[in-house]
Enzyme design. Structure first.
Site, mmCIF file in Angstrom:
data_model
loop_
_atom_site.group_PDB
_atom_site.id
_atom_site.type_symbol
_atom_site.label_atom_id
_atom_site.label_comp_id
_atom_site.label_asym_id
_atom_site.label_seq_id
_atom_site.Cartn_x
_atom_site.Cartn_y
_atom_site.Cartn_z
ATOM 1 N N ARG A 128 8.358 -1.265 -2.383
ATOM 2 C CA ARG A 128 7.064 -1.015 -1.760
ATOM 3 C C ARG A 128 7.169 -1.309 -0.256
ATOM 4 O O ARG A 128 8.174 -1.839 0.215
ATOM 5 C CB ARG A 128 5.967 -1.878 -2.387
ATOM 6 C CG ARG A 128 6.377 -3.328 -2.525
ATOM 7 C CD ARG A 128 5.236 -4.255 -2.584
ATOM 8 N NE ARG A 128 4.641 -4.388 -1.275
ATOM 9 C CZ ARG A 128 5.191 -5.063 -0.260
ATOM 10 N NH1 ARG A 128 6.361 -5.655 -0.379
ATOM 11 N NH2 ARG A 128 4.573 -5.140 0.915
ATOM 12 N N ASP A 132 -0.938 -0.599 8.956
ATOM 13 C CA ASP A 132 -0.670 0.620 8.198
ATOM 14 C C ASP A 132 -0.797 1.853 9.066
ATOM 15 O O ASP A 132 -0.112 2.847 8.846
ATOM 16 C CB ASP A 132 -1.620 0.716 6.999
ATOM 17 C CG ASP A 132 -1.156 -0.165 5.876
ATOM 18 O OD1 ASP A 132 -0.326 0.284 5.073
ATOM 19 O OD2 ASP A 132 -1.585 -1.324 5.830
#
Lengths: 354, 354
Positions: A52, A243
């Site tokens: 991840r 992000d």
């Protein structure tokens, strides 16, 4: 605790080799590697979150393409068909991961430039080279972020971080945690406080694990305790990853980041964001245009081994929040530090090339 | 959802009756009552947190004294011995609960005033009367807090609360939640957001349950989401309870309260604290003098049915934090509303009698 090196992911052998991943679904209780010898293995590892973090997913997918072509190199026609289907297949593993598509596009472009005057084997070898380049660039990028940001952390400082922006999300040093690791490499002793990061507990499960592996003094707190730790004067800096970053410097990151940034402001503590230049999306003017993903309520009500709220309760579970640029003391990238944060400085730093 | 009444605790019968509690350890998954027919039953219920919240513990302990004397009323000498040992025994059930000692002292004083010219049976009956008075006063106090605070909540407003300061912590309407229930009784529709309140999840487990039982629109969030919900403009007021309030209005309450108060300030949202006058400790000048209880790290690392952090990780787990008076728009008590918050106004309101 001594520092036992580990690698989030590594390729073993040549074009006929395989990918080895640390299975993050078993952390922090078990450290077990996962051998991926087929594209299916890689697809499943990405889907199950065994690997991840945007950079790590991109690297894994690139190696996944190499695996997907190992049986198809003797026939150029079959190779092209296999390349197309492998790329399409891997794109379905985690459809919201931007780096996944970026890595797959890069391999597609590399192959497209060779088709017609190269054999399947030659293209296959070139794709492994490209995957390795993506991997090496990520490693270098993390190191550069660490070098650029370490000046902000002083010996003896308490540092708060949220979620996991570390080794486990990348190939090696991470982004926010690269700054901490590099400061440590420079001989600075830090006390790192880690928000557990509800609902999925990436801070409790992953960040604490890797900080301890790196020999750093680590203290876990609940998200609700960050304000108290700041009030007690224990925190000299807050640092998180990102992000997505808008052109004006607004930062989308794991839910809870915005609150921590507000609390840092209230306590006069600088709030830093460390992220590669690929995280900036200059087509987005401000954070207001960044959509906030809503995730299932069960992550909150059933996320921890047992049901913790009544049946039928309403739940609001945004995956991200947006921290306005005005709360951010500096954006730390591999191309340099942006401070104070402004669109002009962002464009100047990112445009400077590397 | 329709409002099905429930009682946190009730006494059934006369001096030879018994206490019935809602077993809060089974919430929110099971609604089961616990019959306490002996002082041992009450002691265990307090210890196991089947009954919790300062006012509810005080009421339960008072009825526990009545239970402890049921077999001892025929002999005044034996009665006095049983009274002493019962009071001492119940005091060990939850040694940090201030209301527990307050309630036991009140029964001790009532008995002391009667010893010498009353029979054991007469004193026993008086003690049941005293326990019932404590219970009734708590009910009236909650209602008065609700009446005094409801003016701050408007129809259609979003309200955020933290932890559980509701029916389950008291005999009936609670403190912070009394304000919400009373506003609802006045016909106002509210949207209540509930912080799950790590590490022990009182918000997720208890507050959501009782709000839903009262027919109120309830949305559960993680503590880390409060800032985002505020930023989205969904919150018009924040209201919490208090464990202890200093003379200057600084409020000690469940960990996380201080952070919520800072976030409310950053978003221009009024932050209210609702608490009975007994929560004020005027001998304490400011919140700096309130000791912060540290609790076991396992509440964070192992609190939810499985281990969520590495073995050996450092943990900081303060049970409370202190919200400075300057962040509090109003203190809502059964004796009136204190706003703006100042020592003078606190002393004037509390001194006004009731």
């Amino acid at each position: 605790m001594t520092h036992v090196p580990y690698e989030t992911l590594r390729w073993v052998g040549g074009v006929d080799g395989h990918l080895v991943l640390l299975d993050q679904t078993l952390l922090p209780l078990q450290e077990q590697e996962l051998e991926c010898t087929s594209v299916d293995d890689v697809w499943g590892a990405i889907r199950r979150l065994s690997v991840r973090g945007a950079p790590a997913i991109g690297i894994a997918a690139a190696y996944g393409v190499v695996l997907g072509l190992q049986q198809a190199t003797h026939d150029v026609g079959r190779f092209q068909q296999a390349l197309k289907s492998t790329l399409e297949y891997l794109a379905t593993s985690r459809p919201t991961a931007v780096n996944l598509f970026w890595a797959l596009d890069r391999l597609r472009d590399r192959a497209a430039a060779m088709v017609g005057n190269h054999s399947g084997s030659e293209i296959h070898a070139a794709l492994l080279e490209e995957a390795r380049a993506i991997h090496a660039e990520d490693r270098a990028m993390c190191r550069a972020i660490g070098q650029n940001g370490a000046e902000f952390l002083q010996d003896g400082m308490g540092v708060l971080t949220h979620c996991n922006a570390g080794s486990l999300a990348t190939s090696e040093y991470g982004t926010a945690l690269a700054v901490i690791y590099t400061a440590q490499d420079q001989g600075k002793q830090l006390d790192v406080f880690v928000d557990e990061t509800r609902p999925l507990l990436q801070g409790a499960r992953l960040t604490t694990w890797e900080l301890m592996r790196h020999g750093i003094a680590t203290t876990l707190i609940c998200d609700s305790m960050a304000a108290q730790v700041m009030r007690e004067g224990r925190i000299g800096a807050v640092i998180t990853g990102a992000d997505r970053i808008a052109a004006n410097g607004d930062v989308a990151n794991k839910i809870g980041t915005y609150g921590v940034a507000q609390l840092a402001r209230a306590h006069g503590i600088p709030f830093y964001v460390a992220a590669p230049s690929s995280t900036f999306d200059l087509r987005i003017a401000t954070g207001d245009a960044i959509p906030i993903e809503q995730r299932p309520g069960e992550e909150i009500t059933h996320g921890l081994g047992r049901q913790t709220a009544p049946d039928g309760v309403g739940v609001y579970n945004p995956a991200f929040d947006v921290t306005p640029a005005e709360l951010i003391a500096a954006l730390i990238t591999e191309r340099g530090v942006i401070t104070p944060v402004s669109e002009n400085r962002i464009r100047r730093t990112l445009g400077a090339g590397d």
